[in-house]
Design a protein around this motif. Sequence first.
Motif, mmCIF file in Angstrom:
data_model
loop_
_atom_site.group_PDB
_atom_site.id
_atom_site.type_symbol
_atom_site.label_atom_id
_atom_site.label_comp_id
_atom_site.label_asym_id
_atom_site.label_seq_id
_atom_site.Cartn_x
_atom_site.Cartn_y
_atom_site.Cartn_z
ATOM 1 N N LYS A 169 45.249 8.574 39.619
ATOM 2 C CA LYS A 169 45.235 7.636 40.737
ATOM 3 C C LYS A 169 44.600 8.254 41.974
ATOM 4 C CE LYS A 169 49.068 4.712 41.097
ATOM 5 N NZ LYS A 169 50.447 4.695 41.551
ATOM 6 N N TYR A 170 44.808 9.551 42.162
ATOM 7 C CA TYR A 170 44.395 10.160 43.423
ATOM 8 C C TYR A 170 42.984 10.703 43.393
ATOM 9 C CZ TYR A 170 49.004 9.572 45.160
ATOM 10 O OH TYR A 170 50.165 9.010 45.599
ATOM 11 N N GLY A 201 39.444 8.004 46.723
ATOM 12 C CA GLY A 201 39.842 8.318 48.096
ATOM 13 C C GLY A 201 38.703 8.959 48.853
ATOM 14 N N ASN A 252 39.884 15.519 49.810
ATOM 15 C CA ASN A 252 40.473 15.106 48.557
ATOM 16 C C ASN A 252 41.874 15.638 48.358
ATOM 17 O OD1 ASN A 252 40.271 13.616 46.244
ATOM 18 N ND2 ASN A 252 38.129 14.232 46.007
ATOM 19 N N ALA A 253 42.527 15.067 47.378
ATOM 20 C CA ALA A 253 43.873 15.513 47.041
ATOM 21 C C ALA A 253 43.813 17.015 46.819
ATOM 22 C CB ALA A 253 44.338 14.820 45.785
ATOM 23 N N HIS A 279 49.976 16.817 47.072
ATOM 24 C CA HIS A 279 50.497 15.565 46.561
ATOM 25 C C HIS A 279 51.589 15.702 45.569
ATOM 26 C CE1 HIS A 279 49.244 11.961 47.915
ATOM 27 N NE2 HIS A 279 48.035 12.394 48.111
#
Lengths: 267, 334
Positions: B294-295, B298, B302-303, B307
Motif C-alpha cells: 500500500k505504501y 505516495g 518515501n516510506a 511506518h
Amino acid sequence: MSEKVILDLKDICKTFNRGSVNEKVALKNLSLTVNEGDFITVIGGNGAGKSTLMNAICGTFPVDSGRIILGGADVTRLPEYKRAKYLGRVFQDPMMGTSPNMEIEENLALAYRRGKVRSLMPGITRKEREFYREQLSRLGLGLENRMTAKVGLLSGGQRQSLTLLMATLKKPELLLLDEHTAALDPKTAAKVLGFTEEIAAENNLTTVMITHNMMDAIRCGNRLIMMQEGRVIYDVCGEEKKALKVEDLLQRFRESGGEINDRMVLS
Amino acid sequence: MFFDALPGAISLGLIWGVMAIGVFITYKVLDFADLTVDGSICTGGAVCAVLMAAGVNAWLAVLVAVIAGALAGLVTGIFHTLLGIPAILSGILTQLILWSVNLKIMGQANTAVDSRGSYVIVTQLESGWAILIMFGFLAVIVGGLYWFFGTEAGCGIRATGNNPDMSRAQGINVNLNKIIGLMISNALVALAGALLAQYQGFADINMGRGAIVIGLAAVIIGEAIVTRISRNFAVQLAGVVLGGIIYYIVYQFVIWLELDTEYLKMFSAIVVAIFLAVPYWKKKYFYKFSKKRKYQSGGDINANGTHSSSGGDNPDSDVANMAESSPQGGQGNV
C-alpha cells in the motif's frame, strides 16, 4: 539584536522520580533567554535534559521550581493545551504530530485553529481549503492533490513535513523542534530540515531546534547551546558560532565530562 | 411465525441502534471503552418509567432521561480525567453507582409503563408505528451527529480520540473533550433505555446487563457491512444501526429455532470476541505483507521504515484504525 524577549526561563528545576532509586535530575537551575527571531540549535548527550527542556516549555509536566515567561505571559502554571497558542511543535516521532484517521485537510484545519475557542462553526471552510492547497504545494510532495486522504496513509517523511506545516500554519511565537528529523532517512531528513529553515526564515520564526547532528547544529540558526546534566554549558551566537567546527564542540563536550557517542559524530 | 416476529425484531434493533451509536462514539471516535452504558441504559429506562408513572408526558420523560444519561457520562468522565482512573475502571465504577441509583429511582426492581392507558412514543403493541418513529429518531440523531462532528468542536473530539498528544499540541482541551464525548454517548444510551422502557412496557434493574456487548456487536457487524461501501461518517452510523437490527433478527431467529435463549449472551460475547480478534490476528500475520504494498505509492519522500512501527502488534492501534470515519468533506457549504 536586542529586541523583544520571546521566552524567558528562570531557574528551572525538574527532578523525575524524586525520592526513589530512579531519581533523575533532568533540569538543574536552568535559565535561558530567547530573543525574537533567534534560531537556536540545542545539542547535548543522552540524558542531558534537551527533551525535558522542550517538554517543560510545552507544559507536558509541571516544573518543580522556576518561572517560564512565554510571549510576555507567565505560563508556568498553565496546562499544556493553553500554552499551545504560543507554540508550534514538531515531535521526534513522525506519528505523534498528526491525527492518522483524519484527512490531511482536517489536520491542517485543526492546526489552523490553534489557540482559538473551538465553536460550532464548520471545522473547515471552502476558503481555507484553497489556502491549504497552496501551502501544501510548497512542500513539493504532491499532497495538495490528496487533501482528503487519511494522514495515516502517508510516509514518515510526509507526515513530518505535514506536522511542520501544521506547526507554522498559524504563526507561533516560538517554534519547538525536538529532533524532528532523527527518525527519517538521511535524504528525507535533509529535505525536511531544508523546509524548516525556509519556513523559519520566511516568517522570521523564533525557533528552538534540538538536534543530535553537530553539523546541522553549526550550520543552522544564529545561536547554539550545548546542554549537559540539566544545564546550559555553552551558549554561542553570531560570528563566533559560524566559525565553530565539530571538533570544537567535541572538545567542549569532553571538557565538561560528557560522553561522546557515535550518533553525535557520525550522523 | 418467524416473519410475524420480524417487525418486533426490527423495532427493537432500531432502539438498540440508538444505544449502539452511543457506544460507537466512545469506542470508535473517542477510543474509550466505556462500560457506563450497562448502567446508563437502565437509568434512562428507570427515569422515564417513574416519571411516566407519575403522569409526566412521554416526551418530557424522555428528555429528563437523556439528561440523566448525560450526567452518568459526566461522572465517568470526571473519574477518568480529574481523578486519573483508567477508562474501563471509571466506567465500571459509575456502572456500580448507577445500580444503586437506579434502584433508588424506581424504589423497586422494576417499574411498569402503562402503554395502553397513556400516550407512549413507541410500543410493541404497534411495532409498525414504532419502526416508523424510530426511523425518525435515528434520522435526527445521525444527521445531528454528522453535523456536530464536522464542526470545530466536533473535530476536536475526533482528534482527541485519535491522537491526544497532537491534540494537546494544537491547543485542544483533551480532558474536556473526553467528558463531552462521554456525555453525548451516555445521553444517547439513556435515550435508548427510555424508549426501550416505553416499548416493552416496563423498566427493569437488569435491563442493562450486557448492554455494552450488544452495542459492540452492533458496531462491529455494522462496520463489517458498511466499511467497504463508504467511509462517510453518516454511513458508518447508519451501519451501526443496521448492525443492531441484524443482531435482533438473529436473536429472533434463535428464539424461533427454539434454542435455549439463556445462551444468547454467551454467544454474543463470543461473537464479539471473535470479531475483535480477527483484525488483530490478521495484522499480526499478514500485516507486513499488505501494508508494504500500500505504501509504495505516495510522494517522493518515501516510506522509510518508520511506518512499520505505526501499527504492528498493538491491539489498541487497531481500534483506532477502525474509526476511519469522518464527516466527509467537512461540510464547507454549511
